[in-house]
Design a protein around this motif. Structure first.
Motif, PDB file in Angstrom:
ATOM      1  N   MET A  25      35.283  24.096 -72.519  1.00  0.00           N
ATOM      2  CA  MET A  25      34.287  23.582 -71.584  1.00  0.00           C
ATOM      3  C   MET A  25      33.954  24.619 -70.521  1.00  0.00           C
ATOM      4  SD  MET A  25      35.479  19.630 -71.042  1.00  0.00           S
ATOM      5  CE  MET A  25      34.154  19.358 -69.869  1.00  0.00           C
ATOM      6  N   ILE A  26      34.954  25.356 -70.074  1.00  0.00           N
ATOM      7  CA  ILE A  26      34.709  26.381 -69.063  1.00  0.00           C
ATOM      8  C   ILE A  26      33.822  27.476 -69.627  1.00  0.00           C
ATOM      9  CG2 ILE A  26      35.799  28.202 -67.699  1.00  0.00           C
ATOM     10  CD1 ILE A  26      38.153  26.340 -67.272  1.00  0.00           C
ATOM     11  N   ASP A  27      34.104  27.911 -70.864  1.00  0.00           N
ATOM     12  CA  ASP A  27      33.295  28.957 -71.491  1.00  0.00           C
ATOM     13  C   ASP A  27      31.852  28.500 -71.657  1.00  0.00           C
ATOM     14  OD1 ASP A  27      35.472  30.613 -71.629  1.00  0.00           O
ATOM     15  OD2 ASP A  27      35.971  30.108 -73.702  1.00  0.00           O
ATOM     16  N   THR A  28      31.672  27.241 -72.063  1.00  0.00           N
ATOM     17  CA  THR A  28      30.318  26.706 -72.222  1.00  0.00           C
ATOM     18  C   THR A  28      29.591  26.662 -70.886  1.00  0.00           C
ATOM     19  OG1 THR A  28      31.053  25.349 -74.089  1.00  0.00           O
ATOM     20  CG2 THR A  28      28.981  24.715 -73.020  1.00  0.00           C
ATOM     21  N   PHE A  29      30.291  26.208 -69.850  1.00  0.00           N
ATOM     22  CA  PHE A  29      29.704  26.147 -68.507  1.00  0.00           C
ATOM     23  C   PHE A  29      29.282  27.533 -68.030  1.00  0.00           C
ATOM     24  CE2 PHE A  29      30.537  26.558 -63.886  1.00  0.00           C
ATOM     25  CZ  PHE A  29      29.518  25.747 -63.407  1.00  0.00           C
ATOM     26  N   CYS A  80      34.246  36.388 -61.435  1.00  0.00           N
ATOM     27  CA  CYS A  80      35.209  35.727 -60.545  1.00  0.00           C
ATOM     28  C   CYS A  80      35.482  34.298 -60.998  1.00  0.00           C
ATOM     29  CB  CYS A  80      34.683  35.733 -59.116  1.00  0.00           C
ATOM     30  SG  CYS A  80      34.551  37.391 -58.384  1.00  0.00           S
ATOM     31  N   LEU A  81      34.409  33.584 -61.383  1.00  0.00           N
ATOM     32  CA  LEU A  81      34.593  32.206 -61.833  1.00  0.00           C
ATOM     33  C   LEU A  81      35.409  32.146 -63.118  1.00  0.00           C
ATOM     34  CD1 LEU A  81      31.060  30.661 -61.159  1.00  0.00           C
ATOM     35  CD2 LEU A  81      33.174  30.251 -59.891  1.00  0.00           C
ATOM     36  N   SER A  82      35.254  33.157 -63.995  1.00  0.00           N
ATOM     37  CA  SER A  82      36.008  33.160 -65.256  1.00  0.00           C
ATOM     38  C   SER A  82      37.504  33.296 -65.015  1.00  0.00           C
ATOM     39  CB  SER A  82      35.519  34.295 -66.158  1.00  0.00           C
ATOM     40  OG  SER A  82      35.890  35.560 -65.637  1.00  0.00           O
ATOM     41  N   LEU A  83      37.883  33.813 -63.855  1.00  0.00           N
ATOM     42  CA  LEU A  83      39.304  33.883 -63.484  1.00  0.00           C
ATOM     43  C   LEU A  83      39.728  32.662 -62.688  1.00  0.00           C
ATOM     44  CD1 LEU A  83      39.586  37.628 -62.358  1.00  0.00           C
ATOM     45  CD2 LEU A  83      40.087  36.661 -64.599  1.00  0.00           C
ATOM     46  N   LEU A  84      38.851  32.222 -61.798  1.00  0.00           N
ATOM     47  CA  LEU A  84      39.209  31.141 -60.877  1.00  0.00           C
ATOM     48  C   LEU A  84      39.229  29.776 -61.559  1.00  0.00           C
ATOM     49  CD1 LEU A  84      39.843  30.330 -57.970  1.00  0.00           C
ATOM     50  CD2 LEU A  84      37.378  30.113 -57.570  1.00  0.00           C
ATOM     51  N   LEU A  85      38.217  29.470 -62.370  1.00  0.00           N
ATOM     52  CA  LEU A  85      38.134  28.138 -62.971  1.00  0.00           C
ATOM     53  C   LEU A  85      39.306  27.836 -63.901  1.00  0.00           C
ATOM     54  CD1 LEU A  85      34.295  27.751 -63.645  1.00  0.00           C
ATOM     55  CD2 LEU A  85      35.659  26.798 -61.784  1.00  0.00           C
ATOM     56  N   PRO A  86      39.709  28.758 -64.807  1.00  0.00           N
ATOM     57  CA  PRO A  86      40.898  28.464 -65.629  1.00  0.00           C
ATOM     58  C   PRO A  86      42.149  28.257 -64.778  1.00  0.00           C
ATOM     59  CG  PRO A  86      39.656  30.265 -66.603  1.00  0.00           C
ATOM     60  CD  PRO A  86      39.063  30.014 -65.244  1.00  0.00           C
ATOM     61  N   PHE A  87      42.275  29.016 -63.684  1.00  0.00           N
ATOM     62  CA  PHE A  87      43.428  28.834 -62.797  1.00  0.00           C
ATOM     63  C   PHE A  87      43.420  27.437 -62.186  1.00  0.00           C
ATOM     64  CE2 PHE A  87      45.077  28.918 -58.437  1.00  0.00           C
ATOM     65  CZ  PHE A  87      46.401  29.250 -58.691  1.00  0.00           C
ATOM     66  N   ILE A  88      42.231  27.003 -61.702  1.00  0.00           N
ATOM     67  CA  ILE A  88      42.125  25.661 -61.121  1.00  0.00           C
ATOM     68  C   ILE A  88      42.391  24.600 -62.185  1.00  0.00           C
ATOM     69  CG2 ILE A  88      40.523  24.014 -60.080  1.00  0.00           C
ATOM     70  CD1 ILE A  88      39.163  26.389 -58.716  1.00  0.00           C
ATOM     71  N   THR A 129      44.110  24.849 -64.964  1.00  0.00           N
ATOM     72  CA  THR A 129      45.526  24.842 -65.333  1.00  0.00           C
ATOM     73  C   THR A 129      46.374  24.192 -64.243  1.00  0.00           C
ATOM     74  OG1 THR A 129      45.281  26.838 -66.681  1.00  0.00           O
ATOM     75  CG2 THR A 129      47.496  26.296 -65.924  1.00  0.00           C
ATOM     76  N   THR A 130      46.067  24.502 -62.983  1.00  0.00           N
ATOM     77  CA  THR A 130      46.823  23.921 -61.868  1.00  0.00           C
ATOM     78  C   THR A 130      46.674  22.409 -61.841  1.00  0.00           C
ATOM     79  OG1 THR A 130      46.530  25.943 -60.553  1.00  0.00           O
ATOM     80  CG2 THR A 130      47.121  23.918 -59.372  1.00  0.00           C
ATOM     81  N   VAL A 131      45.440  21.936 -62.042  1.00  0.00           N
ATOM     82  CA  VAL A 131      45.207  20.494 -62.056  1.00  0.00           C
ATOM     83  C   VAL A 131      45.915  19.854 -63.242  1.00  0.00           C
ATOM     84  CG1 VAL A 131      43.433  18.707 -62.345  1.00  0.00           C
ATOM     85  CG2 VAL A 131      43.024  20.646 -60.814  1.00  0.00           C
ATOM     86  N   TYR A 132      45.834  20.502 -64.423  1.00  0.00           N
ATOM     87  CA  TYR A 132      46.462  19.947 -65.626  1.00  0.00           C
ATOM     88  C   TYR A 132      47.973  19.882 -65.485  1.00  0.00           C
ATOM     89  CZ  TYR A 132      47.605  19.332 -70.562  1.00  0.00           C
ATOM     90  OH  TYR A 132      48.104  18.849 -71.756  1.00  0.00           O
ATOM     91  N   GLU A 133      48.568  20.915 -64.877  1.00  0.00           N
ATOM     92  CA  GLU A 133      50.024  20.994 -64.791  1.00  0.00           C
ATOM     93  C   GLU A 133      50.582  20.297 -63.553  1.00  0.00           C
ATOM     94  OE1 GLU A 133      51.154  25.076 -65.134  1.00  0.00           O
ATOM     95  OE2 GLU A 133      50.528  25.241 -67.232  1.00  0.00           O
TER      96      GLU A 133
END
Length: 390
Positions: free
Chosen positions: A1-5, A83-91, A93-97
């Motif tokens: 979903m992030i890649d599509t966005f 920047c978003l490609s680094l930040l969004l997966p981090f967010i 993952t943090t929310v998921y974990e």
């Protein structure tokens, strides 16, 4: 979903900055696309990620002569995507974990069901059931069956990523605290876990325990520990019992060895120390019509998995004096006689013998499809030569 966005953002950005151009220029659209891509371009050095493309743009930005604002905007927009490609997966993952809490449906072990608790936990977390596998189980209950403590580790290795679930009990014993973590799938990860039991299968064995099986007068608490794995068992210096749908049966040393799921039972001071053995497989020496399935499942994990899926709790259960059998995703209420016959008389076996080569056909209408298994065995070498499941 992030890649599509991010892809959609990139396309929209290219269109916006192309339309913001102030004067005609040959191949302007291609230049805007190139600058956005340049702004996104990265250099990865181990865990360090550098915006190499944007740094290159900064070195040559002064040479821009026409449509400067549109071109700079495109490059800076590409850097934003970086920047978003680094930040969004981090967010994400943090929310998921982030630890989640799931309400315990029944805080008394004897009155509830560990299988149903696990299903409820799955649906609350993922909105679906998954084929998790138990790798650690540590539970403490009071003599009356109330939950006192729980630690359970489950791994789901059947999705696009491996996901681990660490489940513990809250201080008030009314909620499960679940910590999830994603991992890149290991090569051949699933095939290395043949001894692990599916979580629901293992918990269904634990659900067989009742208050009469844990009835030591001196015990205020019981701790149940297990690795969740099937293992060879030949321990002689402790009390041991087979637990199945028929109850609790004492095991003598002369009955060993077994292959079984082992749950260690200990009271608060470990004055009571027993081993409960579930889903026991005997070690067979001679191949006979009575032992051929036991020998076959020792030689083939695929045969063992099919047999596990077509007997015991996998095909039926009893609740409050009512009897149920499972067939292709449906649960059917049956009489006690039908239930007992299904668990004792199936699977049905047909054997064709040709000297030392046996052709064995096993069928069971209950459980999940496929319902028929055929295998060929060399009874002299005790090896399964071929296997077809349909």
């Amino acid at each position: 979903m992030i890649d599509t966005f991010l892809f959609i953002m990139t396309v929209v950005g290219i269109i916006v900055f192309y339309r913001k151009s102030e004067e005609p220029e040959p191949y302007l659209l291609l230049k805007i696309i190139g600058l956005v891509i340049l702004g996104e371009f990265r250099l990865e050095l181990d865990r360090l990620v550098l915006p190499l493309g944007f740094l290159i743009f900064l070195l040559f930005a002064r040479t821009l002569k026409t449509n400067t604002k549109a071109k700079k905007g495109a490059a800076y927009f590409g850097f934003l995507i970086f920047c978003l490609s680094l930040l969004l997966p981090f967010i994400e993952t943090t929310v998921y974990e982030w630890p989640r809490t799931v309400e315990v449906q029944n805080t008394n072990f004897y009155k509830g069901s560990m299988v149903e608790e696990f299903r409820h936990l799955q649906n609350e977390l993922e909105g679906r059931n998954f084929n998790g596998r138990i790798s650690k189980f540590d539970m403490t209950i009071s003599s009356a069956g109330d939950f006192e403590d729980l630690t359970m580790h489950v791994t789901d290795r059947y999705g696009p990523e491996d996901v681990s679930y660490d489940v513990t009990l809250s201080e008030d014993d009314k909620e499960f605290i679940v910590r999830r973590k994603r991992f890149e799938k290991e090569p051949n990860g699933v095939s290395n876990t043949n001894t692990w039991r599916e979580a629901t299968f293992f918990l269904a064995q634990v659900d067989l325990l009742n208050e009469q099986m844990l009835n030591h007068e001196s015990a205020n608490y019981y701790t149940l520990r297990s690795s969740g794995e099937r293992e060879d068992y030949a321990v002689e210096n402790t009390e041991k019992y087979i637990i199945d749908t028929a109850g609790k049966h004492k095991v003598e040393n002369d009955d060993l060895p077994f292959e079984a799921i082992v749950v260690e039972i200990c009271d608060q001071d470990c004055d009571v120390h027993e081993h409960f053995l579930f889903d026991v497989l005997e070690r067979y020496h001679d191949v006979t019509e009575e032992t051929v399935l036991g020998v076959a499942r020792e030689d083939s994990s695929d045969i063992s998995e099919w047999l596990n899926a077509h007997h015991g709790y996998a095909i039926g259960h009893e609740t409050n004096g009512e009897y149920f059998l499972k067939k292709d995703g449906e649960t059917i209420e049956v009489t006690e006689r039908e239930y007992v016959e299904a668990l004792k008389e199936t699977p049905m076996i047909d054997i064709e013998k040709d000297d030392h080569i046996w052709q064995v056909t096993v069928e069971n209408p209950y459980g999940e499809a496929p319902h028929t298994m055929e295998f060929m065995m060399n009874v002299e070498t005790r090896e399964v030569i071929s296997l077809h499941i349909r």
